[in-house]
Design a protein around this motif. Structure first.
Motif, PDB file in Angstrom:
ATOM      1  N   TYR A   6       0.816  -1.207   0.000  1.00  0.00           N
ATOM      2  CA  TYR A   6       0.000   0.000   0.000  1.00  0.00           C
ATOM      3  C   TYR A   6       0.855   1.266   0.000  1.00  0.00           C
ATOM      4  CZ  TYR A   6      -3.959  -3.017   0.909  1.00  0.00           C
ATOM      5  OH  TYR A   6      -4.914  -3.986   0.808  1.00  0.00           O
ATOM      6  N   ALA A   7       1.997   1.224   0.644  1.00  0.00           N
ATOM      7  CA  ALA A   7       2.873   2.397   0.692  1.00  0.00           C
ATOM      8  C   ALA A   7       3.352   2.761  -0.715  1.00  0.00           C
ATOM      9  CB  ALA A   7       4.055   2.137   1.609  1.00  0.00           C
ATOM     10  N   PHE A   8       3.695   1.756  -1.506  1.00  0.00           N
ATOM     11  CA  PHE A   8       4.149   2.012  -2.887  1.00  0.00           C
ATOM     12  C   PHE A   8       3.017   2.619  -3.706  1.00  0.00           C
ATOM     13  CE2 PHE A   8       4.492   0.601  -7.311  1.00  0.00           C
ATOM     14  CZ  PHE A   8       5.719   1.159  -7.650  1.00  0.00           C
ATOM     15  N   GLU A   9       1.822   2.042  -3.586  1.00  0.00           N
ATOM     16  CA  GLU A   9       0.674   2.549  -4.343  1.00  0.00           C
ATOM     17  C   GLU A   9       0.354   3.989  -3.951  1.00  0.00           C
ATOM     18  OE1 GLU A   9      -2.553  -0.182  -3.790  1.00  0.00           O
ATOM     19  OE2 GLU A   9      -1.541  -1.783  -4.892  1.00  0.00           O
ATOM     20  N   LYS A  10       0.416   4.272  -2.656  1.00  0.00           N
ATOM     21  CA  LYS A  10       0.138   5.625  -2.187  1.00  0.00           C
ATOM     22  C   LYS A  10       1.182   6.589  -2.741  1.00  0.00           C
ATOM     23  CE  LYS A  10      -0.790   8.276   2.015  1.00  0.00           C
ATOM     24  NZ  LYS A  10       0.004   9.445   1.766  1.00  0.00           N
ATOM     25  N   ARG A  11       2.433   6.179  -2.727  1.00  0.00           N
ATOM     26  CA  ARG A  11       3.511   7.032  -3.252  1.00  0.00           C
ATOM     27  C   ARG A  11       3.289   7.328  -4.737  1.00  0.00           C
ATOM     28  NH1 ARG A  11       7.051  10.959  -2.908  1.00  0.00           N
ATOM     29  NH2 ARG A  11       9.009  10.546  -3.928  1.00  0.00           N
ATOM     30  N   GLN A  12       2.869   6.336  -5.496  1.00  0.00           N
ATOM     31  CA  GLN A  12       2.610   6.530  -6.922  1.00  0.00           C
ATOM     32  C   GLN A  12       1.456   7.510  -7.137  1.00  0.00           C
ATOM     33  OE1 GLN A  12       4.622   5.306  -9.421  1.00  0.00           O
ATOM     34  NE2 GLN A  12       5.827   4.753  -7.628  1.00  0.00           N
ATOM     35  N   ARG A  13       0.386   7.366  -6.345  1.00  0.00           N
ATOM     36  CA  ARG A  13      -0.742   8.299  -6.455  1.00  0.00           C
ATOM     37  C   ARG A  13      -0.299   9.717  -6.122  1.00  0.00           C
ATOM     38  NH1 ARG A  13      -3.508   4.214  -3.645  1.00  0.00           N
ATOM     39  NH2 ARG A  13      -3.403   5.456  -1.734  1.00  0.00           N
ATOM     40  N   ASP A  14       0.499   9.862  -5.066  1.00  0.00           N
ATOM     41  CA  ASP A  14       0.971  11.187  -4.673  1.00  0.00           C
ATOM     42  C   ASP A  14       1.844  11.815  -5.763  1.00  0.00           C
ATOM     43  OD1 ASP A  14      -0.374  10.958  -2.286  1.00  0.00           O
ATOM     44  OD2 ASP A  14       1.415  10.398  -1.124  1.00  0.00           O
ATOM     45  N   LEU A  15       2.690  11.007  -6.391  1.00  0.00           N
ATOM     46  CA  LEU A  15       3.535  11.524  -7.472  1.00  0.00           C
ATOM     47  C   LEU A  15       2.693  11.971  -8.660  1.00  0.00           C
ATOM     48  CD1 LEU A  15       6.511   8.989  -7.399  1.00  0.00           C
ATOM     49  CD2 LEU A  15       6.552  11.401  -6.743  1.00  0.00           C
ATOM     50  N   LYS A  20       0.449  16.409 -11.878  1.00  0.00           N
ATOM     51  CA  LYS A  20      -0.723  17.052 -12.452  1.00  0.00           C
ATOM     52  C   LYS A  20      -0.856  18.487 -11.938  1.00  0.00           C
ATOM     53  CE  LYS A  20      -5.660  16.308 -13.137  1.00  0.00           C
ATOM     54  NZ  LYS A  20      -6.808  15.440 -12.844  1.00  0.00           N
ATOM     55  N   LYS A  21      -0.598  18.693 -10.654  1.00  0.00           N
ATOM     56  CA  LYS A  21      -0.692  20.019 -10.058  1.00  0.00           C
ATOM     57  C   LYS A  21       0.355  20.961 -10.666  1.00  0.00           C
ATOM     58  CE  LYS A  21      -0.799  22.298  -5.575  1.00  0.00           C
ATOM     59  NZ  LYS A  21      -0.674  22.115  -4.127  1.00  0.00           N
ATOM     60  N   GLU A  22       1.588  20.466 -10.859  1.00  0.00           N
ATOM     61  CA  GLU A  22       2.643  21.285 -11.455  1.00  0.00           C
ATOM     62  C   GLU A  22       2.304  21.665 -12.896  1.00  0.00           C
ATOM     63  OE1 GLU A  22       6.167  18.949 -10.971  1.00  0.00           O
ATOM     64  OE2 GLU A  22       6.422  19.537  -8.869  1.00  0.00           O
ATOM     65  N   GLU A  23       1.753  20.726 -13.659  1.00  0.00           N
ATOM     66  CA  GLU A  23       1.356  21.018 -15.038  1.00  0.00           C
ATOM     67  C   GLU A  23       0.256  22.071 -15.068  1.00  0.00           C
ATOM     68  OE1 GLU A  23       0.276  17.240 -16.692  1.00  0.00           O
ATOM     69  OE2 GLU A  23       2.360  16.601 -16.931  1.00  0.00           O
ATOM     70  N   LYS A  24      -0.677  21.971 -14.138  1.00  0.00           N
ATOM     71  CA  LYS A  24      -1.773  22.938 -14.078  1.00  0.00           C
ATOM     72  C   LYS A  24      -1.241  24.330 -13.744  1.00  0.00           C
ATOM     73  CE  LYS A  24      -6.274  23.643 -11.957  1.00  0.00           C
ATOM     74  NZ  LYS A  24      -7.255  23.123 -11.000  1.00  0.00           N
ATOM     75  N   GLN A  25      -0.311  24.411 -12.793  1.00  0.00           N
ATOM     76  CA  GLN A  25       0.282  25.697 -12.433  1.00  0.00           C
ATOM     77  C   GLN A  25       1.068  26.280 -13.596  1.00  0.00           C
ATOM     78  OE1 GLN A  25       2.535  24.765  -8.901  1.00  0.00           O
ATOM     79  NE2 GLN A  25       0.867  25.409  -7.553  1.00  0.00           N
ATOM     80  N   LYS A  26       1.741  25.423 -14.337  1.00  0.00           N
ATOM     81  CA  LYS A  26       2.517  25.884 -15.490  1.00  0.00           C
ATOM     82  C   LYS A  26       1.585  26.465 -16.558  1.00  0.00           C
ATOM     83  CE  LYS A  26       5.869  24.270 -18.874  1.00  0.00           C
ATOM     84  NZ  LYS A  26       6.576  23.119 -19.431  1.00  0.00           N
ATOM     85  N   ARG A  27       0.493  25.759 -16.841  1.00  0.00           N
ATOM     86  CA  ARG A  27      -0.476  26.259 -17.823  1.00  0.00           C
ATOM     87  C   ARG A  27      -1.094  27.577 -17.348  1.00  0.00           C
ATOM     88  NH1 ARG A  27      -4.566  21.772 -18.255  1.00  0.00           N
ATOM     89  NH2 ARG A  27      -3.476  21.103 -16.435  1.00  0.00           N
ATOM     90  N   LYS A  28      -1.395  27.649 -16.068  1.00  0.00           N
ATOM     91  CA  LYS A  28      -1.994  28.848 -15.510  1.00  0.00           C
ATOM     92  C   LYS A  28      -1.027  30.032 -15.631  1.00  0.00           C
ATOM     93  CE  LYS A  28      -5.188  29.359 -11.699  1.00  0.00           C
ATOM     94  NZ  LYS A  28      -5.512  28.986 -10.336  1.00  0.00           N
ATOM     95  N   ALA A  29       0.247  29.788 -15.364  1.00  0.00           N
ATOM     96  CA  ALA A  29       1.245  30.853 -15.468  1.00  0.00           C
ATOM     97  C   ALA A  29       1.396  31.311 -16.917  1.00  0.00           C
ATOM     98  CB  ALA A  29       2.581  30.358 -14.925  1.00  0.00           C
ATOM     99  N   GLU A  30       1.372  30.381 -17.847  1.00  0.00           N
ATOM    100  CA  GLU A  30       1.480  30.736 -19.265  1.00  0.00           C
ATOM    101  C   GLU A  30       0.271  31.555 -19.702  1.00  0.00           C
ATOM    102  OE1 GLU A  30       1.932  27.040 -21.309  1.00  0.00           O
ATOM    103  OE2 GLU A  30       4.044  26.830 -20.744  1.00  0.00           O
ATOM    104  N   ASN A  31      -0.912  31.148 -19.271  1.00  0.00           N
ATOM    105  CA  ASN A  31      -2.129  31.865 -19.643  1.00  0.00           C
ATOM    106  C   ASN A  31      -2.144  33.262 -19.048  1.00  0.00           C
ATOM    107  OD1 ASN A  31      -3.118  29.767 -21.144  1.00  0.00           O
ATOM    108  ND2 ASN A  31      -4.374  28.939 -19.501  1.00  0.00           N
TER     109      ASN A  31
END
Length: 58
Positions: A6-15, A20-31
């Motif tokens: 479960y720890a591995f699965e949780k780590r993968q979900r968190d990554l 996804k959050k970083e990509e969203k912030q990048k798009r927001k900054a570009e816009n």
């Protein structure tokens, strides 16, 4: 039967969430940077150059 890691699965979900959050912030900054360029050109009302056209100097 193998135990679920479960720890591995949780780590993968968190990554995935972090990526996804970083990509969203990048798009927001570009816009916001493309939209803010025209607003940077505008002058505030207090800094408008004074003209003699409307003062009626006859």
């Amino acid at each position: 039967m193998a135990k679920t890691n479960y720890a591995f699965e949780k780590r993968q979900r968190d990554l995935q969430k972090k990526k996804k959050k970083e990509e969203k912030q990048k798009r927001k900054a570009e816009n916001s940077s493309t939209q803010s360029e025209p607003t940077d050109v505008e002058q505030p009302e207090g800094d408008l150059p004074e003209t003699d056209a409307g003062q009626g100097s006859s």
